[in-house]
Design a protein around this motif. Structure first.
Motif, mmCIF file in Angstrom:
data_model
loop_
_atom_site.group_PDB
_atom_site.id
_atom_site.type_symbol
_atom_site.label_atom_id
_atom_site.label_comp_id
_atom_site.label_asym_id
_atom_site.label_seq_id
_atom_site.Cartn_x
_atom_site.Cartn_y
_atom_site.Cartn_z
ATOM 1 N N SER A 1 0.822 -1.209 0.000
ATOM 2 C CA SER A 1 0.000 0.000 0.000
ATOM 3 C C SER A 1 0.857 1.260 0.000
ATOM 4 O O SER A 1 0.533 2.243 -0.683
ATOM 5 C CB SER A 1 -0.922 0.004 1.224
ATOM 6 N N PRO B 1 -2.790 7.367 4.914
ATOM 7 C CA PRO B 1 -3.554 6.211 5.421
ATOM 8 C C PRO B 1 -2.669 5.137 6.039
ATOM 9 O O PRO B 1 -3.023 4.553 7.078
ATOM 10 C CB PRO B 1 -4.274 5.685 4.171
ATOM 11 N N VAL C 1 -2.811 3.773 9.951
ATOM 12 C CA VAL C 1 -2.964 2.356 10.284
ATOM 13 C C VAL C 1 -1.834 1.894 11.204
ATOM 14 O O VAL C 1 -2.062 1.156 12.178
ATOM 15 C CB VAL C 1 -3.010 1.505 9.001
ATOM 16 N N ALA D 1 -9.588 2.209 7.001
ATOM 17 C CA ALA D 1 -8.639 1.090 6.985
ATOM 18 C C ALA D 1 -8.282 0.650 8.396
ATOM 19 O O ALA D 1 -8.174 -0.562 8.670
ATOM 20 C CB ALA D 1 -7.377 1.484 6.215
ATOM 21 N N SER D 2 -8.107 1.594 9.309
ATOM 22 C CA SER D 2 -7.778 1.236 10.689
ATOM 23 C C SER D 2 -8.942 0.523 11.366
ATOM 24 O O SER D 2 -8.747 -0.400 12.158
ATOM 25 C CB SER D 2 -7.372 2.486 11.472
ATOM 26 N N TRP E 1 -11.072 -1.364 9.801
ATOM 27 C CA TRP E 1 -11.150 -2.686 9.180
ATOM 28 C C TRP E 1 -10.106 -3.631 9.750
ATOM 29 O O TRP E 1 -10.363 -4.815 9.928
ATOM 30 C CB TRP E 1 -10.974 -2.553 7.672
ATOM 31 N N ILE E 2 -8.937 -3.111 10.060
ATOM 32 C CA ILE E 2 -7.839 -3.979 10.473
ATOM 33 C C ILE E 2 -7.821 -4.208 11.982
ATOM 34 O O ILE E 2 -7.287 -5.221 12.452
ATOM 35 C CB ILE E 2 -6.486 -3.393 10.017
#
Length: 260
Positions: free
Chosen positions: A125, A184, A188, A244-245, A247-248
């Motif tokens: 990424s 991003p 994360v 994204a954070s 989701w992870i």
């Protein structure tokens, strides 16, 4: 005899540690050598096309200059060294995946399984976003900035930029936008380290927007166009980092007790 056994064991352990350190140093040297050789091969391959690469890079400015203007080399050797410098940075830009792979191959054996699963998507990424930032700067930002500057330049002034200063200016823009597009990934990583939570990122959205506009004003040329073209994508990337954070985070699990 019993007194000698602990000393012998300690000596063996120290010898083993020295051998492991030596193996790591040999591996590091091999990885660095491969990285440098790969970079040099690409640089030498691009060197004959250095002038063409510079002409391509100068496109966003030349397309905005009146009467198909040209750049100027105030340094007598600038017409040679500036394209060579650009060829080197282009080679560095192209070989970023190879350089990162060598770094990854060196550190991967010491990582836990979960760390490997997270590191690869983050590296991929980061590279993709950096390239996206540079492409955004080349195709959208530079034409807009140069169009703005040329439009407000008095007609009695002939714009004949120096090729060295132009290259430095463009490289700074590429670095600024490429690094800014890493936002991003940075968010994360902060969440994974436990320094912030997605909820805290959402609550700090207003402060983040103000900070983004301040950063954009500092690292871009003194024109409104480039500032907005950096600040607006960064605001969107901040939101992408929150998503994204989120989701992870649920997939986080306690790390294994030992590397693979």
């Amino acid at each position: 005899m019993n007194d000698a056994d602990p000393r012998a064991a300690a000596a063996d352990e120290a010898g083993g540690a020295e051998l492991r350190l030596l193996d790591h140093l040999i591996e590091l040297r091999a990885r660095l050598l491969r990285a440098v050789v790969g970079l040099l091969i690409v640089f030498l391959a691009l060197l004959p096309f250095a002038a063409d690469i510079f002409a391509l890079l100068a496109g966003p400015l030349l397309g905005k200059l009146p009467d198909s203007g040209k750049l100027t080399a105030y340094d007598p050797a600038g017409g040679f060294f500036v394209p060579v410098k650009l060829a080197f940075f282009t080679a560095l830009f192209v070989t970023v995946p190879w350089l990162l792979y060598q770094a990854w191959a060196f550190v991967a054996p010491g990582l836990y399984k979960r760390e490997k699963r997270l590191a690869l998507p983050l590296l991929g990424s980061a590279v993709t976003l950096f390239y996206a930032g540079c492409a955004f700067a080349y195709f959208l930002v530079l034409p807009a900035v140069f169009g703005f500057l040329v439009k407000f330049t008095p007609s009695v002034v002939a714009m004949t930029p120096d090729i060295g200063k132009y290259l430095d200016f463009v490289l700074v823009i590429f670095l600024a936008f490429g690094a800014s597009f890493e936002l991003p990934v940075a968010l994360v990583i902060l969440v994974l380290l436990g320094w912030v939570t997605p909820q805290q990122l959402r609550e700090a959205r207003g402060y983040a927007v103000v900070g983004i506009f301040v950063i954009a004003a500092v690292i871009t040329p003194p024109d409104v166009v480039s500032q907005l073209m950096l600040a607006i994508p960064m605001c969107l990337l901040y939101e992408l980092g929150i998503l994204a954070s989120r989701w992870i985070t649920p997939r986080s699990a306690p790390s294994e007790s030992a590397p693979e």
